[in-house]
Scaffold this active site. Structure first.
Site, PDB file in Angstrom:
ATOM      1  N   GLU A  27       0.839  -1.196   0.000  1.00 41.88           N
ATOM      2  CA  GLU A  27       0.000   0.000   0.000  1.00 41.88           C
ATOM      3  C   GLU A  27       0.878   1.252   0.000  1.00 41.88           C
ATOM      4  OE1 GLU A  27      -3.559   1.852   2.889  1.00 41.88           O
ATOM      5  OE2 GLU A  27      -2.329   0.163   3.566  1.00 41.88           O
ATOM      6  N   LYS A 105      -9.192   2.694  -2.546  1.00 41.62           N
ATOM      7  CA  LYS A 105      -9.519   2.035  -1.278  1.00 41.62           C
ATOM      8  C   LYS A 105     -10.889   2.482  -0.788  1.00 41.62           C
ATOM      9  CE  LYS A 105      -7.249   1.362   3.265  1.00 41.62           C
ATOM     10  NZ  LYS A 105      -6.046   1.756   4.041  1.00 41.62           N
ATOM     11  N   TYR A 111      -8.550   5.450  13.234  1.00 40.53           N
ATOM     12  CA  TYR A 111      -8.377   5.092  14.640  1.00 40.53           C
ATOM     13  C   TYR A 111      -6.896   4.811  14.866  1.00 40.53           C
ATOM     14  CZ  TYR A 111      -8.459   0.469  12.461  1.00 40.53           C
ATOM     15  OH  TYR A 111      -8.210  -0.598  11.634  1.00 40.53           O
ATOM     16  N   CYS A 141      -5.563  -3.081   2.091  1.00 45.57           N
ATOM     17  CA  CYS A 141      -5.470  -3.132   3.557  1.00 45.57           C
ATOM     18  C   CYS A 141      -6.822  -3.222   4.256  1.00 45.57           C
ATOM     19  CB  CYS A 141      -4.647  -1.942   4.053  1.00 45.57           C
ATOM     20  SG  CYS A 141      -3.879  -2.219   5.678  1.00 45.57           S
ATOM     21  N   LEU A 283      25.018   6.406  29.104  1.00 46.65           N
ATOM     22  CA  LEU A 283      25.043   5.054  29.674  1.00 46.65           C
ATOM     23  C   LEU A 283      25.229   5.171  31.179  1.00 46.65           C
ATOM     24  CD1 LEU A 283      24.982   2.050  28.776  1.00 46.65           C
ATOM     25  CD2 LEU A 283      27.484   2.119  28.792  1.00 46.65           C
ATOM     26  N   ILE A 287      19.428  -0.497  33.619  1.00 50.18           N
ATOM     27  CA  ILE A 287      18.931  -1.422  32.605  1.00 50.18           C
ATOM     28  C   ILE A 287      18.378  -0.725  31.368  1.00 50.18           C
ATOM     29  CG2 ILE A 287      16.611  -1.629  33.612  1.00 50.18           C
ATOM     30  CD1 ILE A 287      16.822  -4.669  32.834  1.00 50.18           C
ATOM     31  N   ASP A 288      17.750   0.447  31.516  1.00 49.05           N
ATOM     32  CA  ASP A 288      17.165   1.115  30.358  1.00 49.05           C
ATOM     33  C   ASP A 288      18.231   1.530  29.353  1.00 49.05           C
ATOM     34  OD1 ASP A 288      14.492   0.954  31.293  1.00 49.05           O
ATOM     35  OD2 ASP A 288      14.819   2.688  32.583  1.00 49.05           O
ATOM     36  N   ASN A 365      16.745  17.309  39.287  1.00 52.17           N
ATOM     37  CA  ASN A 365      16.540  17.637  37.877  1.00 52.17           C
ATOM     38  C   ASN A 365      17.708  18.421  37.289  1.00 52.17           C
ATOM     39  OD1 ASN A 365      14.092  16.339  37.807  1.00 52.17           O
ATOM     40  ND2 ASN A 365      12.892  18.189  38.194  1.00 52.17           N
ATOM     41  N   THR A 389      16.584   7.280  26.684  1.00 51.47           N
ATOM     42  CA  THR A 389      16.527   5.929  27.253  1.00 51.47           C
ATOM     43  C   THR A 389      15.337   5.706  28.181  1.00 51.47           C
ATOM     44  OG1 THR A 389      18.000   6.571  29.070  1.00 51.47           O
ATOM     45  CG2 THR A 389      19.037   5.688  27.079  1.00 51.47           C
TER      46      THR A 389
END
Length: 539
Positions: A27, A105, A111, A141, A283, A287-288, A365, A389
């Site tokens: 498409e 189409k 939505y 589609c 870094l 974990i993120d 912050n 991240t």
């Protein structure tokens, strides 16, 4: 346009050489999905028209090859000074250097991430064309998710339904597509071939995996997901009964493998298509950022990724150790820039204003914003895009800092809940899908309690419910539109529900200022989440 047209031409010639006589492209393959308000520009539609003609002309010598190309068509006409929209999401059938048919189409989705009614008028016609003695009914589609378009094609003599698609990925969508197309094939009594787009476009990712089902709904063939390729299907017309479809059937893959590929493709295409020479990220030893680094290296290669550790007075020694270990495993450039001098300078500058007041989120912050400033300075100097991240749980609750850890150009795991972050980290340590290194994430990064490390002994769970609880409430409230009362009735602590939903509401202003990120759930904080910042609704 020229690049897309050439891809189609090259694919058509290769398909023809391989023996194919019908090529389906996805498409809107001429321009990509979705071009958004570019569709409103007459020059854009004209460029698409020219590209379609160039494809037809370039393939004029292949007189026995039929090619279906997706593209926008039409424009605005004026009636008594009123503009009347006649744009269509269309597909043209090309053969012998000519456009022999065009289909518009009929069913326009409006939505989630779809806005097709903003741009297009529904089509009214039917398109059935013949190829090698078989009559093909063309759908686009969303048409195949409803009864009428397929029924009309069958009534017009179609023996096979050819559906060209640009259906954005989210977790579980691939299986849902197969089930729905199987239902459509059974309802129409016709086999169905589903040709699907692959690639990343801003926040959406398309996963490929084109497939075909028999008239009885049985899955007959399927190509690979997240890989641009020619997928070959055969159509066999027996003396009696429906046409049969054949081809290679690639096995289904795990949810984690699909999700990982979606993130990798999203990063690769966003960085590559927008011309960035590489990526840079902070870094932290958590974990993120570890997960984002692993995704970035799989997407771009270690030589195009740079990691910067920016310790503060509250950075634990194990964070330094784990960050260095992670960078070494991924073989990326790694630098350490202390933010202690800048932090002390900020506090000195504000000492008079803050006199007599305890340290709180203001000082926390400041640290995050110093890091954001340093990363953006490196980005400006060297051209690499900053990958943020933050995960979906943090974005939902505002556990992130405007102009700090939210500063950057692309939010890789913006739609990945914290519990899924852990699952993906474990999956990536057990798998090396791109050959960039096995077991990349140190085990301690996965098992230690998450912390922003912006104050002494800080833990995420000091400010938030356990992530298992938070993510479950988030899914019910934000993704599935359950009310506060419904969530509490499902067994969740009422105080936790009130707390999480309140945080979601009051942090909309932050999310509006966040970088674009990859959509991997059926509802992300992006195009398919449009809530007012100013609102007193509480339910």
């Amino acid at each position: 346009m020229a690049g897309n047209a050439q891809k189609i031409i090259d694919a058509a010639r290769q398909a023809h050489a391989d023996g194919a006589r019908l090529l389906l492209t996805p498409e809107l393959s001429i321009c990509g999905y979705a071009a958004e308000d570019l569709f409103l520009r007459p020059a854009f539609i004209a460029a698409c028209d020219d590209a379609v003609k160039s494809v037809a002309a370039a393939l004029a010598d292949l007189e026995d090859l039929t090619v279906v190309v997706g593209h926008p068509s039409g424009g605005d006409r004026r009636t008594r000074s009123v503009a009347v929209q006649e744009r269509h999401n269309a597909a043209s059938v090309l053969r012998g250097g000519q456009v022999v048919a065009t289909y518009a189409k009929r069913e326009l989705p409006n939505y989630q991430v779809f806005d097709e009614r903003r741009y297009f008028t529904p089509g009214q016609g039917v398109c059935v064309f013949e190829c090698e003695g078989i009559r093909i009914g063309l759908l686009i589609c969303e048409d195949a998710w409803f009864d009428a378009p397929a029924d009309l094609a069958r009534q017009a003599g179609a023996e096979v339904l050819a559906v060209i698609n640009a259906s954005p990925f989210h977790a579980g969508k691939g299986g849902e597509r197969v089930l729905r197309m199987a239902d459509r094939a059974r309802a129409a009594g016709l086999p169905l071939v589903y040709a699907h787009l692959v690639g990343g476009q801003d926040e959406v990712v398309f996963d490929g995996g084109s497939f075909a089902v028999q008239a009885d709904g049985e899955l007959a063939a399927r190509g690979e997901s997240f890989r641009e390729q020619l997928v070959a299907f055969t159509l066999d017309k027996p003396d009696a009964g429906p046409v049969r479809v054949g081809g290679m059937l690639v096995p289904a893959r795990s949810a984690e493998a699909e999700l990982w590929d979606a993130l990798v493709l999203g990063v690769r295409d966003y960085v590559g298509k927008n011309g960035f020479p590489g990526a840079i990220l902070g870094l932290s030893g958590g974990i993120d950022s570890a997960l984002v680094l692993a995704v970035a290296v799989d997407a771009l290669g270690a030589d195009k990724v740079r990691a910067v550790m920016m310790p503060s007075p509250y950075t634990a020694d194990i964070s330094w150790i784990d960050a260095r270990d992670m960078a070494a495993r991924m073989r990326v450039r790694y630098d350490e820039i202390s933010i202690v001098p800048q932090f002390e300078a900020f506090k000195a500058s504000l000492a008079g204003e803050f006199e007599g007041l305890p340290e709180d989120t203001a000082e926390e912050n400041i640290q995050a914003r110093i890091r954001g400033t340093l990363l953006m300075a490196l980005s400006n100097k060297f051209g690499a895009i900053v990958l943020t991240t933050g995960n979906k749980s943090e974005m939902a609750t505002g556990y992130c800092t405007l102009y700090g850890d939210m500063a950057g150009g692309f939010a890789v795991i913006k739609d990945v809940a914290k519990t899924t972050v852990f699952a993906l980290a474990r999956w990536r340590n057990a798998n090396d899908p791109y050959g960039t290194g096995a077991d990349p994430i140190p085990e301690r990064i996965i098992t230690r309690p998450p912390s922003a490390e912006l104050r002494p002994d800080q833990k995420d769970q000091d400010s938030l419910p356990p992530y298992e609880v938070l993510d479950a409430i988030l899914e019910r409230y934000m993704e599935n539109d359950q009310s506060i009362a419904e969530i509490a009735a499902a067994g969740f602590d009422a105080a936790d529900v009130d707390r999480v939903t309140r945080l979601i509401r009051i942090n909309e202003y932050k999310r509006r200022q966040a970088p674009v990120g990859i959509r991997v759930t059926h509802r992300s904080f992006g195009k398919d989440w449009r809530y007012p910042i100013t609102s007193k609704f509480r339910a």
